[in-house]
Design a protein around this motif. Structure first.
Motif, mmCIF file in Angstrom:
data_model
loop_
_atom_site.group_PDB
_atom_site.id
_atom_site.type_symbol
_atom_site.label_atom_id
_atom_site.label_comp_id
_atom_site.label_asym_id
_atom_site.label_seq_id
_atom_site.Cartn_x
_atom_site.Cartn_y
_atom_site.Cartn_z
ATOM 1 N N VAL A 218 6.139 9.213 -2.218
ATOM 2 C CA VAL A 218 5.631 8.054 -1.485
ATOM 3 C C VAL A 218 5.337 6.923 -2.465
ATOM 4 O O VAL A 218 5.714 5.759 -2.248
ATOM 5 C CB VAL A 218 4.349 8.408 -0.693
ATOM 6 N N VAL A 219 4.668 7.276 -3.571
ATOM 7 C CA VAL A 219 4.335 6.273 -4.572
ATOM 8 C C VAL A 219 5.620 5.679 -5.162
ATOM 9 O O VAL A 219 5.743 4.467 -5.336
ATOM 10 C CB VAL A 219 3.454 6.892 -5.678
ATOM 11 N N HIS A 220 6.575 6.555 -5.417
ATOM 12 C CA HIS A 220 7.846 6.100 -5.966
ATOM 13 C C HIS A 220 8.515 5.098 -5.022
ATOM 14 O O HIS A 220 8.972 4.042 -5.455
ATOM 15 C CB HIS A 220 8.759 7.308 -6.195
ATOM 16 N N ASP A 221 8.545 5.443 -3.716
ATOM 17 C CA ASP A 221 9.158 4.540 -2.742
ATOM 18 C C ASP A 221 8.416 3.210 -2.663
ATOM 19 O O ASP A 221 9.031 2.150 -2.523
ATOM 20 C CB ASP A 221 9.167 5.194 -1.349
ATOM 21 N N ALA A 222 7.092 3.299 -2.752
ATOM 22 C CA ALA A 222 6.298 2.068 -2.686
ATOM 23 C C ALA A 222 6.624 1.163 -3.860
ATOM 24 O O ALA A 222 6.738 -0.065 -3.714
ATOM 25 C CB ALA A 222 4.811 2.409 -2.670
ATOM 26 N N LEU A 223 6.817 1.779 -5.040
ATOM 27 C CA LEU A 223 7.175 0.989 -6.226
ATOM 28 C C LEU A 223 8.524 0.327 -6.024
ATOM 29 O O LEU A 223 8.719 -0.847 -6.364
ATOM 30 C CB LEU A 223 7.221 1.889 -7.462
ATOM 31 N N GLY A 224 9.461 1.096 -5.462
ATOM 32 C CA GLY A 224 10.792 0.553 -5.202
ATOM 33 C C GLY A 224 10.705 -0.663 -4.287
ATOM 34 O O GLY A 224 11.290 -1.707 -4.571
ATOM 35 N N ARG A 225 9.923 -0.487 -3.203
ATOM 36 C CA ARG A 225 9.819 -1.601 -2.268
ATOM 37 C C ARG A 225 9.138 -2.802 -2.920
ATOM 38 O O ARG A 225 9.568 -3.937 -2.752
ATOM 39 C CB ARG A 225 9.050 -1.193 -1.013
ATOM 40 N N ALA A 226 8.070 -2.543 -3.671
ATOM 41 C CA ALA A 226 7.339 -3.634 -4.312
ATOM 42 C C ALA A 226 8.244 -4.377 -5.279
ATOM 43 O O ALA A 226 8.251 -5.614 -5.328
ATOM 44 C CB ALA A 226 6.118 -3.080 -5.040
ATOM 45 N N ALA A 227 9.044 -3.620 -6.040
ATOM 46 C CA ALA A 227 9.938 -4.264 -7.011
ATOM 47 C C ALA A 227 10.994 -5.085 -6.287
ATOM 48 O O ALA A 227 11.297 -6.224 -6.667
ATOM 49 C CB ALA A 227 10.595 -3.202 -7.895
ATOM 50 N N ALA A 228 11.542 -4.511 -5.194
ATOM 51 C CA ALA A 228 12.604 -5.196 -4.472
ATOM 52 C C ALA A 228 12.098 -6.480 -3.837
ATOM 53 O O ALA A 228 12.808 -7.486 -3.779
ATOM 54 C CB ALA A 228 13.176 -4.268 -3.401
ATOM 55 N N ARG A 229 10.874 -6.447 -3.341
ATOM 56 C CA ARG A 229 10.351 -7.626 -2.651
ATOM 57 C C ARG A 229 9.545 -8.535 -3.565
ATOM 58 O O ARG A 229 8.972 -9.524 -3.120
ATOM 59 C CB ARG A 229 9.459 -7.194 -1.488
ATOM 60 N N GLY A 230 9.421 -8.135 -4.819
ATOM 61 C CA GLY A 230 8.673 -8.956 -5.757
ATOM 62 C C GLY A 230 7.184 -8.999 -5.438
ATOM 63 O O GLY A 230 6.530 -10.027 -5.609
ATOM 64 N N ALA A 231 6.644 -7.885 -4.946
ATOM 65 C CA ALA A 231 5.219 -7.863 -4.617
ATOM 66 C C ALA A 231 4.390 -7.926 -5.895
ATOM 67 O O ALA A 231 4.866 -7.571 -6.977
ATOM 68 C CB ALA A 231 4.879 -6.595 -3.841
ATOM 69 N N ASP A 232 3.145 -8.383 -5.751
ATOM 70 C CA ASP A 232 2.319 -8.596 -6.929
ATOM 71 C C ASP A 232 1.565 -7.348 -7.376
ATOM 72 O O ASP A 232 1.231 -7.210 -8.549
ATOM 73 C CB ASP A 232 1.301 -9.707 -6.649
ATOM 74 N N ILE A 233 1.269 -6.475 -6.426
ATOM 75 C CA ILE A 233 0.481 -5.302 -6.823
ATOM 76 C C ILE A 233 0.667 -4.159 -5.816
ATOM 77 O O ILE A 233 0.897 -4.407 -4.633
ATOM 78 C CB ILE A 233 -1.024 -5.666 -6.975
ATOM 79 N N VAL A 234 0.590 -2.927 -6.326
ATOM 80 C CA VAL A 234 0.666 -1.754 -5.456
ATOM 81 C C VAL A 234 -0.681 -1.040 -5.514
ATOM 82 O O VAL A 234 -1.217 -0.787 -6.598
ATOM 83 C CB VAL A 234 1.778 -0.782 -5.905
ATOM 84 N N LEU A 235 -1.253 -0.742 -4.344
ATOM 85 C CA LEU A 235 -2.473 0.059 -4.290
ATOM 86 C C LEU A 235 -2.094 1.439 -3.756
ATOM 87 O O LEU A 235 -1.619 1.551 -2.634
ATOM 88 C CB LEU A 235 -3.518 -0.581 -3.367
ATOM 89 N N LEU B 208 0.846 -1.186 0.000
ATOM 90 C CA LEU B 208 0.000 0.000 0.000
ATOM 91 C C LEU B 208 0.887 1.243 0.000
ATOM 92 O O LEU B 208 1.878 1.293 0.730
ATOM 93 C CB LEU B 208 -0.904 0.027 1.236
ATOM 94 N N ALA B 209 0.539 2.222 -0.824
ATOM 95 C CA ALA B 209 1.274 3.488 -0.824
ATOM 96 C C ALA B 209 0.384 4.553 -0.212
ATOM 97 O O ALA B 209 -0.663 4.881 -0.771
ATOM 98 C CB ALA B 209 1.654 3.873 -2.253
ATOM 99 N N ALA B 210 0.787 5.070 0.957
ATOM 100 C CA ALA B 210 -0.038 6.047 1.663
ATOM 101 C C ALA B 210 0.159 7.426 1.041
ATOM 102 O O ALA B 210 0.801 8.304 1.610
ATOM 103 C CB ALA B 210 0.289 6.064 3.141
ATOM 104 N N GLY B 211 -0.405 7.608 -0.140
ATOM 105 C CA GLY B 211 -0.179 8.834 -0.899
ATOM 106 C C GLY B 211 -1.018 10.008 -0.439
ATOM 107 O O GLY B 211 -0.887 11.099 -0.970
ATOM 108 N N ASP B 212 -1.900 9.800 0.553
ATOM 109 C CA ASP B 212 -2.633 10.949 1.100
ATOM 110 C C ASP B 212 -1.800 11.545 2.212
ATOM 111 O O ASP B 212 -1.873 11.142 3.359
ATOM 112 C CB ASP B 212 -3.998 10.517 1.625
#
Lengths: 495, 348
Positions: free
Chosen positions: B217-234, B180-184
């Motif tokens: 925040v969104v950028h960091d979330a993408l980085g983390r998702a890519a690094a951990r191989g997550a399936d989806i970012v909300l 989850l990316a807490a973009g608010d």
């Protein structure tokens, strides 16, 4: 606010104004337009019907006014009915003789209760009260936290504990009494009007705290459901009034009319922006004028008085008249105007402003204003006093200094020159040919101000919110104000 | 540069007011304000409260009232052309469900022209269903090597954060790992609220301080998702009104950031509160332009509002409703079913 509605009425107004006589068929057509405008503005169908019947009644019952054209008479009838539906003058908030005065907020999820609670607390604080907030929304994750953060920004204490909402309210009230706070605002969880358990709970909170004011917080963009929501909350809680939120959303604001029309309780406060200070008493008569596109000069002047530095304004106004207005003055004025709020918001309060100008204004942001300031600051004192000395190379230097383009500098200088020309014309006695009916507007402002200073003793303005109901602007017949000739302004007759 | 004009307008206005006032009385404009004595009001005058409404009656009366409207349509068994009265009834049903003036007029024109061979109720239902014919599939995969992003936009208070919580649960239960990316970063405690949903659903979350740049925040979330191989970012965004160019530009920027490698925005949902009236159409128009909205999540449909405005949105802008929120529980989010929706629209 009510943009779409005002535009439709504006259009309606102009087509009627162009006609000499009003036949039955014309009236039907006009009322049909009013009906569509109201429905598109989300006014509830039943309320629309009642509204149209009332307008028709007004028109048939009233003796034909010789001084108004038939079209103006329709608009006048619509305006009067709007004022009546919206509820005359604003509600006067009174305080309990034995403090604290308890205010309970209820409403659907997402209506903006928590933000409204903080804004209301700030409002009371500005009235010289000592508000206290109780966070009884234990439903939504982090709602208490949200209230704490907002309250921290305005320096108000919050009471909450993770127990039961009714207990929280009761204990919070006791705590407020112990601390000697004189206004207590209770924020409750959002609930659906058909959720019996939660409706019972809010009723229990109300029973436990016996609030002096119970406000329904309602979103201005609510559709036909507004009526149902308002009615069921009223049945459970006996509302004392309504707080409208998000009125800055292009909100055609029909929900205001609906809820008000069905519950019969006044809209007390309106929230018009994201900042905590964007919150004030709701002025029905002014809103009615705004709906009809007559602008709202009274609010504008009040805002000016609240925020502007009187001496700065008076000084440059004087220089404006004598034709020695400089870029320094312009910047000082610009900064004063910025203090009043967003330009878009200000434009909405002005009568005779076209939709294009309004839209353009609402898109002007701080960045652009900063740019103007940067350009002026990049000039030497001499250049500011005597813009005519600014030649090509100076322009290049100014553009470079302010990080803008020569084009922007040129534009600013050109506009400034035009502005000065108009001011000179004005000080020459007559209102100049301002675009968008601004001359008319200045006349209105003068009249409004003149009337106020007659009505109110000096120094009373700050208290005057709501005392000026039925000012000259709110009087019927939009757009019939002629350009004033001559500098002397005669105050209008008293009601 | 409209600015000069506006400033000038305000100046003219305020200047005129000030001058007149000065001429009228030579006292300072803002004399010290004496506080008006507040009238003391005893509370004894507060009206008697009504007895709490019996809830069963309450519900029945509610269903009763809306049913009776539709019953009036249903019992019209006219074949061929409809009378003005019948058309008026249909109009009332449609307007009351927030379908809007334009859509209602279009459906009425249709009825006028074609009559109602199978009865009025069927004709209205068909007309509404015909407006709800868009493709409602959702995309959960991105190009190989990129992380799919679902972006959530909408005005304040429609339930974006809650919707993300529920959708996180849905993804997790379908076996996907979620970030989850807490973009608010604007609303107070918005990221705490999302944190609680993350805790509840077991999703990963990336937060930043209040006031931080949502794009980062969104950028960091993408980085983390890519690094951990997550399936989806909300990705959550702050609620914003749809008539401010600056706020919409900020949204476009967030979307651009989210769509940059390693991310790929595969769905942009506009979250819409079912109680919203005609303003929803302008919201959809603006958000579509600013963030290429691909679907709508219609929330709070468990209340009394029917959300008819989505018919107009789908007709005019071809944005399909994909999910529907029906409660506060984590499982209270269902896939949109046009038939059931139209029935509830007409049937209460």
């Amino acid at each position: 606010m009510f943009d779409a509605l005002s535009e439709r009425f504006e259009r309606l107004g102009s087509s009627l104004r162009s006609r000499g006589r009003l036949s039955d068929a014309d009236l039907d057509e006009a009322l049909q337009e009013v009906r569509s405008a109201l429905l598109e503005a989300d006014v509830e169908l039943g309320v629309v019907r009642a509204f149209l019947d009332a307008v028709r009644e007004r028109l048939s019952g009233e003796a034909l006014n010789q001084s108004l054209s038939p079209g103006q008479q329709v608009i006048k009838a619509v305006h009067e009915q709007l004022v009546e539906v919206l509820g005359g003058s604003p509600l006067k908030v009174t305080y309990a003789s034995r403090p604290p005065t308890v205010v309970l907020l209820a409403g659907l999820q997402g209506a903006g209760k928590t933000t409204a609670a903080a804004k209301l607390a700030l409002w009371f604080k500005q009235q010289g009260r000592q508000p206290y907030l109780i966070a009884a929304d234990l439903q939504r994750p982090a709602a208490v936290e949200q209230l704490r953060v907002l309250a921290g920004q305005i320096g108000v204490d919050v009471f909450s504990e993770p127990s039961d909402p009714v207990d929280v309210a009761r204990k919070g009230l006791a705590e407020a009494t112990r601390l000697g706070r004189d206004v207590v605002i209770i924020d409750t969880a959002g609930r659906l009007s058909i959720d019996e358990a939660l409706m019972r709970e809010v009723r229990d909170i109300s029973d436990a705290t016996s609030p002096h004011y119970t406000f329904l917080v309602i979103d201005a963009v609510t559709g036909q459901d507004a009526v149902f929501t308002a009615r069921s909350f009223h049945e459970t809680l006996e509302l004392s009034g309504i707080i409208v939120t998000k009125l800055d959303y292009d909100a055609r604001g029909g929900a205001v009319l609906s809820a008000r029309g069905v519950v019969g309780r006044p809209v007390v406060f309106a929230s018009t922006g994201e900042k905590l200070a964007d919150f004030d008493l709701f002025h029905p008569d002014r809103m009615a004028s705004r709906i009809l596109g007559m602008g709202d000069v009274m609010t504008l002047i009040e805002q000016a008085e609240r925020t502007m530095d009187a001496s700065v304004v008076a000084e440059s106004a004087g220089r404006m008249m004598s034709g020695t207005f400089t870029l320094d003055d312009f910047m000082a004025q610009l900064n004063q105007v910025r203090k009043m709020g967003s330009l878009g918001g200000l434009m909405k309060l002005m009568p005779g402003v076209t939709k294009e100008m309004r839209n353009a204004a609402s898109n002007v942001d701080d960045g652009e204003l900063n740019k103007i300031e940067a350009i002026i600051r990049s000039m030497t004192p001499r250049e500011r006093g005597e813009p005519s000395v600014i030649d090509g190379s100076r322009r290049t230097r100014i553009a470079r200094g302010s990080g803008t383009t020569v084009n922007a500098v040129n534009q600013l200088l050109k506009q400034f020159a035009e502005m000065r020309k108009m001011m000179k014309q004005m000080s020459g006695g007559g209102m100049p040919n301002l675009p968008g009916g601004m001359g008319r507007m200045a006349g209105l402002a003068a009249r409004a101000s003149a009337q106020r200073s007659e009505q109110l003793p000096p120094g009373f303005e700050a208290l005057g919110a709501g005392m000026s109901a039925g000012g000259p602007v709110a009087r019927g017949g939009g757009g019939k104000n002629k350009k004033k000739k001559g500098g002397r302004v005669t105050p209008p007759k008293q009601r | 540069m409209i600015v000069a004009l506006i400033v000038m307008a305000v100046l003219v206005l305020v200047g005129a007011a000030v001058l007149v006032r000065r001429r009228r009385r030579a006292v300072p404009m803002l004399a010290p304000v004496a506080r008006e004595a507040m009238p003391e009001v005893l509370v004894a005058e507060v009206a008697q409260r009504p007895v709490l409404v019996d809830e069963t009656q309450f519900l029945e009366s509610r269903l009763g009232s809306s049913r009776s409207i539709f019953d009036r349509v249903r019992t019209i068994s006219s074949i061929g052309s409809l009378s003005q009265d019948q058309l008026d009834t249909v109009e009332e049903v449609l307007l009351r469900s927030d379908v809007g003036v334009a859509t209602t007029a279009a459906i009425l024109d249709d009825l006028r022209e074609n009559g109602a061979p199978d009865g009025v109720a069927a004709a209205v239902r068909d007309a509404l269903l015909a407006s709800l014919g868009a493709d409602r599939s959702v995309t959960t995969t991105a190009e190989p090597g990129r992380v799919p992003v679902w972006l959530f936009v909408g005005v304040n208070g429609v339930g974006k954060t809650t919707t993300i919580g529920k959708l996180a649960q849905r993804h997790v239960s379908e076996g996907r790992s979620v970030v989850l990316a807490a973009g608010d970063t604007f609303r107070a405690a918005a990221s705490e609220q999302l944190q609680q949903w993350a805790d509840r659903t077991g999703a990963d979350i990336v937060r930043a301080a209040e006031g931080a740049d949502p794009g980062s925040v969104v950028h960091d979330a993408l980085g983390r998702a890519a690094a951990r191989g997550a399936d989806i970012v909300l990705a959550d965004t702050a609620g914003r009104r749809a008539n401010s160019t600056n706020l919409l530009d900020e949204l476009s920027k967030i979307r651009r950031v989210a769509d940059r490698d390693p991310g790929q925005v595969v769905e942009t949902f506009m979250v819409l509160d079912a109680t919203t009236g005609q303003n929803a159409l302008s919201q959809a128009r603006e958000f579509l332009a600013a963030a290429s909205v691909t679907g709508i999540v219609l929330t709070k449909l468990d209340g009394t509002a029917r959300g008819g405005i989505v018919v107009a949105i789908e007709r005019e802008l071809a944005i399909p409703v994909k999910f529907v929120g029906v409660g506060e529980g984590v499982g209270d989010l269902i896939v949109f079913d046009p038939k059931a929706f139209v029935d509830s629209l007409l049937d209460a």
